[in-house]
Design a protein around this motif. Structure first.
Motif, mmCIF file in Angstrom:
data_model
loop_
_atom_site.group_PDB
_atom_site.id
_atom_site.type_symbol
_atom_site.label_atom_id
_atom_site.label_comp_id
_atom_site.label_asym_id
_atom_site.label_seq_id
_atom_site.Cartn_x
_atom_site.Cartn_y
_atom_site.Cartn_z
ATOM 1 N N THR A 188 -28.330 64.289 156.982
ATOM 2 C CA THR A 188 -27.128 63.464 155.934
ATOM 3 C C THR A 188 -25.831 63.748 156.939
ATOM 4 N N ASP A 189 -26.318 64.538 157.985
ATOM 5 C CA ASP A 189 -24.298 64.448 158.495
ATOM 6 C C ASP A 189 -23.987 63.114 159.832
ATOM 7 N N GLY A 190 -24.572 62.635 158.657
ATOM 8 C CA GLY A 190 -24.106 60.668 159.694
ATOM 9 C C GLY A 190 -25.161 60.199 159.030
ATOM 10 N N PRO A 191 -24.670 58.342 159.402
ATOM 11 C CA PRO A 191 -25.661 57.504 159.233
ATOM 12 C C PRO A 191 -27.202 57.985 158.735
ATOM 13 N N CYS A 192 -27.288 57.760 157.554
ATOM 14 C CA CYS A 192 -28.118 57.648 157.386
ATOM 15 C C CYS A 192 -29.537 57.181 157.421
ATOM 16 N N GLN A 193 -29.330 56.077 158.783
ATOM 17 C CA GLN A 193 -30.442 54.863 159.122
ATOM 18 C C GLN A 193 -29.607 53.783 160.261
ATOM 19 N N PRO A 194 -29.705 53.456 161.398
ATOM 20 C CA PRO A 194 -28.757 52.842 162.226
ATOM 21 C C PRO A 194 -27.733 52.057 161.523
ATOM 22 N N THR A 195 -26.574 51.553 162.041
ATOM 23 C CA THR A 195 -26.133 50.393 161.078
ATOM 24 C C THR A 195 -26.056 49.105 162.454
ATOM 25 N N PRO A 196 -26.921 48.445 161.296
ATOM 26 C CA PRO A 196 -26.979 46.593 161.911
ATOM 27 C C PRO A 196 -26.166 46.461 161.995
ATOM 28 N N VAL A 197 -26.157 45.391 162.809
ATOM 29 C CA VAL A 197 -24.816 44.143 163.131
ATOM 30 C C VAL A 197 -25.102 42.627 162.514
ATOM 31 N N SER A 198 -26.470 42.314 161.783
ATOM 32 C CA SER A 198 -27.295 41.276 161.976
ATOM 33 C C SER A 198 -28.070 41.374 161.497
ATOM 34 N N ALA A 199 -29.004 40.464 160.130
ATOM 35 C CA ALA A 199 -29.940 40.073 159.710
ATOM 36 C C ALA A 199 -30.669 38.858 160.345
ATOM 37 N N GLN A 200 -32.581 38.965 160.580
ATOM 38 C CA GLN A 200 -33.017 37.820 161.182
ATOM 39 C C GLN A 200 -33.447 36.985 159.982
ATOM 40 N N VAL A 201 -32.428 35.741 158.816
ATOM 41 C CA VAL A 201 -33.378 35.635 157.636
ATOM 42 C C VAL A 201 -34.560 34.698 157.177
ATOM 43 N N ILE A 202 -35.340 34.874 157.222
ATOM 44 C CA ILE A 202 -36.533 33.828 156.766
ATOM 45 C C ILE A 202 -36.420 32.664 155.058
ATOM 46 N N PRO A 203 -36.367 31.072 154.905
ATOM 47 C CA PRO A 203 -35.934 30.920 154.144
ATOM 48 C C PRO A 203 -37.826 31.069 153.607
ATOM 49 N N PRO A 204 -37.536 30.866 151.830
ATOM 50 C CA PRO A 204 -39.074 30.689 151.712
ATOM 51 C C PRO A 204 -40.197 29.452 151.829
ATOM 52 N N ASP A 205 -41.240 30.195 152.187
ATOM 53 C CA ASP A 205 -42.350 29.134 152.941
ATOM 54 C C ASP A 205 -42.251 28.619 154.548
ATOM 55 N N GLU A 206 -41.209 29.176 155.527
ATOM 56 C CA GLU A 206 -40.577 28.951 157.040
ATOM 57 C C GLU A 206 -40.665 29.832 157.040
ATOM 58 N N THR A 207 -41.446 30.160 158.459
ATOM 59 C CA THR A 207 -41.881 30.751 159.649
ATOM 60 C C THR A 207 -40.830 31.181 160.228
ATOM 61 N N ASP A 208 -40.046 30.182 160.764
ATOM 62 C CA ASP A 208 -38.730 30.731 161.454
ATOM 63 C C ASP A 208 -37.586 31.273 160.997
ATOM 64 N N ALA A 209 -36.911 31.926 161.530
ATOM 65 C CA ALA A 209 -35.605 32.352 161.155
ATOM 66 C C ALA A 209 -34.024 32.132 161.658
#
Length: 232
Positions: A188-209
């Motif tokens: 509570t005295d800083g970021p609750c979680q590490p700050t992301p810089v990107s997201a690996q997104v997987i489209p529906p029914d796919e396995t590659d991000a």
């Protein structure tokens, strides 16, 4: 009583008369209208009767008439002939689902208020082919060194899955919702979680991000993100 001198003459006369009678009968019965008598041929099969016009036009087994050669099976049908080029041209082509290689992702329309965060995860069709999207996708938050961060994607029913056709250049989006308020057990005295810089997104029914830039701050609640199905 025939005198003795005529006895040898009578048989010869009768024989000659009989020969003449037989020749006359043969001439009268077998040579009418000047036709010669010929002996019947042996072991000659008669020619088959000519087919009627209906039989000549009827399709034969194994041709494009699609005649069923299994006459004993009343329920079976003949195979369909291969469609012509003109028929194939009018049949609808199959549209495949949108593969990862056909898409580009981004985060848009972010909103913040009362510790809540919202954004649209957008997938755009960057290919030259029309494709379809259906359902929910996946996502993994990543820090600056490429290390995965805590991420829990929780599906929401509104909006639910709907078949989306994406023409080239068109896009669809999934609505994301998370909190910026620390949960019990988080700092509570800083970021609750590490700050992301990107997201690996997987489209529906796919396995590659595919990589999407994340500049929306930390995701509290141990990385819990509500996400809807893709919609337009």
């Amino acid at each position: 009583m025939i005198p003795h001198r005529f006895r040898s003459f009578v048989p010869r006369a009768l024989q000659a008369s009989g020969a003449l009678l037989i020749a006359g009968l043969m001439a009268g019965c077998g040579a009418q209208n000047g036709q010669a008598i010929t002996a019947p041929a042996h072991n000659v099969r008669p020619a088959p009767p000519a087919a009627s016009p209906a039989e000549q036009l009827a399709p034969q087994p194994g041709t494009d008439g699609n005649t069923n050669t299994n006459a004993g099976n009343a329920g079976s049908t003949g195979s369909r002939a291969t469609p012509t080029t003109a028929e194939a041209r009018h049949q609808p082509s199959k549209v495949e689902r949108c593969h990862t290689s056909m898409l580009a992702g981004s985060l848009q329309n972010s909103e913040a208020g009362a510790g809540q965060r919202y954004a649209q995860l957008v997938l755009q069709n960057t290919s030259k082919e029309t494709c379809i999207l259906y359902g929910y996708g996946g996502m993994q938050l990543v820090d600056g060194s490429g290390k995965p961060l805590p991420t829990t994607m929780e599906r929401t029913p509104n909006p639910g899955p709907n078949l989306i056709t994406l023409a080239p250049g068109r896009s669809a989006s999934a609505t994301l919702h998370w909190t910026a308020v620390p949960h019990e057990g988080e700092p509570t005295d800083g970021p609750c979680q590490p700050t992301p810089v990107s997201a690996q997104v997987i489209p529906p029914d796919e396995t590659d991000a595919l990589a999407v830039t994340w500049n929306l701050g930390p995701v509290c609640g141990f990385g819990a993100i509500n996400n809807s199905a893709y919609h337009q």
